[in-house]
Design a protein around this motif. Structure first.
Motif, PDB file in Angstrom:
ATOM      1  N   TYR A   1      39.724  40.921  48.584  1.00 51.03           N
ATOM      2  CA  TYR A   1      38.655  41.768  48.316  1.00 51.03           C
ATOM      3  C   TYR A   1      38.510  42.238  46.747  1.00 51.03           C
ATOM      4  N   LEU A   2      39.602  42.829  46.247  1.00 49.55           N
ATOM      5  CA  LEU A   2      39.661  43.447  44.971  1.00 49.55           C
ATOM      6  C   LEU A   2      39.823  42.116  44.104  1.00 49.55           C
ATOM      7  N   PHE A   3      40.422  40.929  44.251  1.00 53.98           N
ATOM      8  CA  PHE A   3      40.418  39.761  43.679  1.00 53.98           C
ATOM      9  C   PHE A   3      38.923  39.340  42.981  1.00 53.98           C
ATOM     10  N   GLU A   4      37.914  39.314  43.949  1.00 53.89           N
ATOM     11  CA  GLU A   4      36.549  39.179  43.904  1.00 53.89           C
ATOM     12  C   GLU A   4      35.793  40.349  43.067  1.00 53.89           C
TER      13      GLU A   4
ATOM     14  N   SER B   1      44.243  38.723  38.452  1.00 57.09           N
ATOM     15  CA  SER B   1      44.771  37.179  39.470  1.00 57.09           C
ATOM     16  C   SER B   1      44.982  38.147  40.673  1.00 57.09           C
ATOM     17  N   ARG B   2      45.212  37.400  41.849  1.00 58.24           N
ATOM     18  CA  ARG B   2      45.362  37.677  42.974  1.00 58.24           C
ATOM     19  C   ARG B   2      46.839  38.390  43.080  1.00 58.24           C
TER      20      ARG B   2
ATOM     21  N   LYS C   1      37.198  30.061  40.009  1.00 56.59           N
ATOM     22  CA  LYS C   1      37.881  29.337  39.227  1.00 56.59           C
ATOM     23  C   LYS C   1      38.235  29.827  37.682  1.00 56.59           C
ATOM     24  N   ASP C   2      37.052  30.680  37.070  1.00 54.24           N
ATOM     25  CA  ASP C   2      37.455  31.134  35.783  1.00 54.24           C
ATOM     26  C   ASP C   2      36.300  32.118  35.736  1.00 54.24           C
TER      27      ASP C   2
ATOM     28  N   MET D   1      30.207  33.236  35.255  1.00 59.62           N
ATOM     29  CA  MET D   1      29.423  33.316  36.203  1.00 59.62           C
ATOM     30  C   MET D   1      28.993  32.016  36.733  1.00 59.62           C
ATOM     31  N   ALA D   2      28.769  31.894  38.205  1.00 63.36           N
ATOM     32  CA  ALA D   2      28.396  30.658  38.834  1.00 63.36           C
ATOM     33  C   ALA D   2      27.385  30.717  39.527  1.00 63.36           C
TER      34      ALA D   2
END
Length: 356
Positions: free
Chosen positions: A45-48, A54-55, A221-222, A226-227
């Protein structure tokens, strides 16, 4: 979801130590989880949500007691639930981001008692953040308005109404009063403002005009990109309308009209349809993406990169309703010199050779 965090939190996570009951802790991040959130591990959740973290770093922070759920330390496998209050704490206070007035020149297009319109040059950071605590547009505005008794640069109820990226040039509106910021903010929220950009993109666009619709979120991935995501549950709704102005050999000059205003919206949307902004390093536009393999052509493109050493994007037009008078205000700027020279150089190159 309510989220608060500094842009440099990911660096704090690199320098953590285990904490005990005697350690004074300072909150660096807080999020109140959405009502509709499904159960998910707190590290995921925090990684996102924390840019560039990083996780693995988040997991180490949790093991050291720096991740808190509803007031209690939790480990990485804790399952986040709706309405949880998740915080990340450190044994040192956050950097004091007080806005200090700095004498930095401003290109003021318009100014009255309640607002300013500024033409921001490329390279000027809009707001203080990690690595750019001084020398920003906000510091310059604070200096310009330092003698205005009712303007407090550190008051979030005044100041910037919207932002553009550091290496994007163009128009911004600044509110000098809380009422002006509220009025302008509502106009941006309701999509009634008029914003047009000029961009030079790689490749020849086939359609004369079109609309790009795609939710934008951090690229897993980066994290600096933004994607576009097709899943409606991921990211924020974003709409960009574009119109071809000129096809110039291996690049296209386009006008982009924003219906929404998301982070990196034009940059990410253009990459999504295969037309990365020229010299946009973050999205790969600083490579030679179209053209020939001849050394002369490579040298020409490298010279173009030198002429315009940033993404070729300019916020050219800005329109809104004046918060006090109700008058329709419309502003347009010329292309900055670096983009004008870049476009002229492409025109000259193409006119002097046979593309076939």
């Amino acid at each position: 979801m309510i989220e608060e965090y500094p842009e440099d939190l990911e660096n704090d996570l690199d320098d953590i130590e285990s904490v005990d009951d005697e350690t004074r802790l300072y909150e660096h991040f807080r999020v109140v989880v959405d009502k509709g959130q499904t159960l998910v591990r707190v590290d995921k959740y925090l990684f996102e949500r924390i840019v560039n973290a990083s996780r693995n770093r988040i997991q180490k922070a949790a093991e050291a007691g720096h991740v808190i759920a509803n007031g209690k330390p939790v480990k990485s496998n804790y399952k986040v639930k709706p309405l949880d209050v998740i915080t990340v704490v450190m044994d040192r206070p956050r950097y004091d981001n007080e806005i200090i007035p700095e004498d930095i020149p401003l290109n003021i297009v318009y100014e009255d008692d309640c607002l300013m319109v500024i033409n921001k040059p490329a390279g000027l950071v809009v707001h203080p953040g990690h690595g750019n605590y001084h020398g920003t547009l906000v510091n310059a505005i604070a200096w310009h308005l330092k003698d205005l008794p009712d303007y407090d640069a550190n008051d979030p109820h005044v100041g910037l109404v919207h932002r553009i990226d550091k290496n994007t040039s163009g128009l911004l509106v600044i509110a000098k009063t809380p009422d002006a910021k509220t009025s302008l903010g509502i106009q941006f929220f309701n999509k009634t403002t008029k914003r047009k950009y000029r961009a030079l993109v790689w490749g020849i666009m086939e359609n004369d005009e079109g609309t790009i619709i795609g939710n934008l979120a951090r690229n897993p991935k980066d994290r600096m990109q933004m994607a576009v995501f097709s899943d409606p549950e991921i990211g924020k709704h974003a709409v960009t309308h574009y119109r071809v102005l000129e096809r110039i050999g291996y690049v296209t000059l386009v006008e982009c009209v924003l219906e929404t205003g998301r982070t990196h919206q034009i940059r990410a949307h253009m990459k999504h349809i295969g037309h990365v902004l020229f010299n946009d390093e973050r999205y790969g536009g600083h490579e030679i993406l179209k053209g020939t393999h001849f050394s002369k052509y490579k040298q020409f493109v490298n010279n173009c990169f030198d002429i315009c050493p940033r993404q070729a994007l300019h916020a050219m037009t800005l329109g809104f309703i004046h918060p006090v008078t109700g008058e329709e205000m419309n502003f347009t700027t010329e292309l900055p010199e670096d983009m004008s020279l870049l476009i002229d150089k492409w025109r000259g190159y193409i006119s002097n050779r046979d593309l076939e």
